[in-house]
Design a protein around this motif. Structure first.
Motif, mmCIF file in Angstrom:
data_model
loop_
_atom_site.group_PDB
_atom_site.id
_atom_site.type_symbol
_atom_site.label_atom_id
_atom_site.label_comp_id
_atom_site.label_asym_id
_atom_site.label_seq_id
_atom_site.Cartn_x
_atom_site.Cartn_y
_atom_site.Cartn_z
ATOM 1 N N PHE A 95 41.219 -20.240 -5.575
ATOM 2 C CA PHE A 95 40.834 -19.591 -4.329
ATOM 3 C C PHE A 95 40.133 -20.563 -3.385
ATOM 4 O O PHE A 95 40.267 -20.459 -2.168
ATOM 5 C CB PHE A 95 39.944 -18.375 -4.584
ATOM 6 C CG PHE A 95 40.723 -17.143 -4.914
ATOM 7 C CD1 PHE A 95 41.559 -16.558 -3.984
ATOM 8 C CD2 PHE A 95 40.623 -16.567 -6.161
ATOM 9 C CE1 PHE A 95 42.286 -15.426 -4.284
ATOM 10 C CE2 PHE A 95 41.338 -15.430 -6.479
ATOM 11 C CZ PHE A 95 42.175 -14.854 -5.539
ATOM 12 N N GLU A 96 39.393 -21.502 -3.917
ATOM 13 C CA GLU A 96 38.694 -22.466 -3.075
ATOM 14 C C GLU A 96 39.621 -23.552 -2.553
ATOM 15 O O GLU A 96 39.470 -24.020 -1.431
ATOM 16 C CB GLU A 96 37.548 -23.106 -3.858
ATOM 17 C CG GLU A 96 36.411 -22.149 -4.151
ATOM 18 C CD GLU A 96 35.373 -22.755 -5.081
ATOM 19 O OE1 GLU A 96 35.558 -23.904 -5.544
ATOM 20 O OE2 GLU A 96 34.380 -22.073 -5.354
ATOM 21 N N GLU A 97 40.607 -23.963 -3.356
ATOM 22 C CA GLU A 97 41.428 -25.123 -3.007
ATOM 23 C C GLU A 97 42.841 -24.771 -2.562
ATOM 24 O O GLU A 97 43.379 -25.398 -1.665
ATOM 25 C CB GLU A 97 41.497 -26.065 -4.213
ATOM 26 C CG GLU A 97 40.137 -26.596 -4.628
ATOM 27 C CD GLU A 97 40.159 -27.303 -5.965
ATOM 28 O OE1 GLU A 97 41.255 -27.479 -6.544
ATOM 29 O OE2 GLU A 97 39.075 -27.675 -6.447
ATOM 30 N N ASN A 133 39.568 -16.296 4.266
ATOM 31 C CA ASN A 133 38.518 -16.065 3.282
ATOM 32 C C ASN A 133 37.532 -15.081 3.891
ATOM 33 O O ASN A 133 37.098 -15.249 5.018
ATOM 34 C CB ASN A 133 37.831 -17.382 2.948
ATOM 35 C CG ASN A 133 36.824 -17.236 1.829
ATOM 36 O OD1 ASN A 133 36.669 -16.165 1.253
ATOM 37 N ND2 ASN A 133 36.135 -18.301 1.515
ATOM 38 N N LEU A 134 37.204 -14.041 3.149
ATOM 39 C CA LEU A 134 36.269 -13.035 3.622
ATOM 40 C C LEU A 134 35.133 -12.894 2.616
ATOM 41 O O LEU A 134 35.291 -12.251 1.582
ATOM 42 C CB LEU A 134 36.977 -11.684 3.803
ATOM 43 C CG LEU A 134 36.098 -10.509 4.208
ATOM 44 C CD1 LEU A 134 35.434 -10.760 5.555
ATOM 45 C CD2 LEU A 134 36.915 -9.239 4.236
ATOM 46 N N GLN A 161 32.529 -1.800 5.654
ATOM 47 C CA GLN A 161 32.564 -2.988 6.506
ATOM 48 C C GLN A 161 33.654 -3.952 6.055
ATOM 49 O O GLN A 161 34.361 -4.527 6.886
ATOM 50 C CB GLN A 161 31.207 -3.707 6.473
ATOM 51 C CG GLN A 161 30.095 -2.929 7.118
ATOM 52 C CD GLN A 161 28.740 -3.595 6.884
ATOM 53 O OE1 GLN A 161 28.448 -4.025 5.764
ATOM 54 N NE2 GLN A 161 27.939 -3.670 7.929
ATOM 55 N N ALA A 162 33.793 -4.128 4.756
ATOM 56 C CA ALA A 162 34.832 -5.013 4.231
ATOM 57 C C ALA A 162 36.213 -4.463 4.578
ATOM 58 O O ALA A 162 37.102 -5.209 4.999
ATOM 59 C CB ALA A 162 34.690 -5.180 2.720
ATOM 60 N N ALA A 163 36.391 -3.152 4.440
ATOM 61 C CA ALA A 163 37.678 -2.539 4.776
ATOM 62 C C ALA A 163 38.001 -2.725 6.251
ATOM 63 O O ALA A 163 39.142 -3.058 6.613
ATOM 64 C CB ALA A 163 37.660 -1.056 4.413
ATOM 65 N N GLU A 164 37.011 -2.536 7.117
ATOM 66 C CA GLU A 164 37.226 -2.730 8.553
ATOM 67 C C GLU A 164 37.584 -4.170 8.870
ATOM 68 O O GLU A 164 38.478 -4.447 9.677
ATOM 69 C CB GLU A 164 35.976 -2.310 9.330
ATOM 70 C CG GLU A 164 35.749 -0.812 9.331
ATOM 71 C CD GLU A 164 34.425 -0.422 9.955
ATOM 72 O OE1 GLU A 164 33.703 -1.305 10.483
ATOM 73 O OE2 GLU A 164 34.106 0.776 9.913
ATOM 74 N N ARG A 165 36.906 -5.100 8.233
ATOM 75 C CA ARG A 165 37.170 -6.530 8.478
ATOM 76 C C ARG A 165 38.572 -6.907 8.001
ATOM 77 O O ARG A 165 39.298 -7.633 8.686
ATOM 78 C CB ARG A 165 36.118 -7.372 7.772
ATOM 79 C CG ARG A 165 36.216 -8.831 8.045
ATOM 80 C CD ARG A 165 35.870 -9.142 9.519
ATOM 81 N NE ARG A 165 36.095 -10.550 9.740
ATOM 82 C CZ ARG A 165 37.077 -11.044 10.476
ATOM 83 N NH1 ARG A 165 37.899 -10.254 11.115
ATOM 84 N NH2 ARG A 165 37.235 -12.340 10.593
ATOM 85 N N ILE A 166 38.976 -6.396 6.841
ATOM 86 C CA ILE A 166 40.327 -6.670 6.328
ATOM 87 C C ILE A 166 41.368 -6.086 7.277
ATOM 88 O O ILE A 166 42.384 -6.729 7.574
ATOM 89 C CB ILE A 166 40.491 -6.111 4.904
ATOM 90 C CG1 ILE A 166 39.635 -6.918 3.928
ATOM 91 C CG2 ILE A 166 41.954 -6.113 4.475
ATOM 92 C CD1 ILE A 166 39.487 -6.292 2.560
#
Length: 83
Positions: A29-31, A37-38, A47-52
């Protein structure tokens, strides 16, 4: 490989092997998976659902449930997840 929700031992993996798998996935996931990336550590689920939704161009529908109905649904979900 273990199924979601099953301990690694159920798939014949020892704890150390499972930790190596986690490390390998985190490295990927990092490389390797770097398109978007969230960080969600400081976000509530809504909030996570809205951002996605924003990131993917989706429009979330309004939640028309009452407060008590949301609380009941949340309690039912928690009960269903008791093992």
């Amino acid at each position: 490989m273990s199924q979601p929700g099953n301990p690694p031992e159920a798939a014949g993996l020892q704890a150390g092997e499972a930790a190596l798998q986690v490390d390998r996935c985190l490295r990927a996931f990092e490389e390797d998976i770097t398109e978007q990336n969230l960080p969600t550590d400081q976000l509530a689920i809504g909030q996570a659902a809205e951002r996605i939704a924003e990131m993917t161009g989706l429009v979330l529908s309004e939640d028309h449930r009452s407060g008590p109905r949301k609380a009941l649904d949340r309690a039912i979900l928690q009960i269903r997840h008791i093992r």
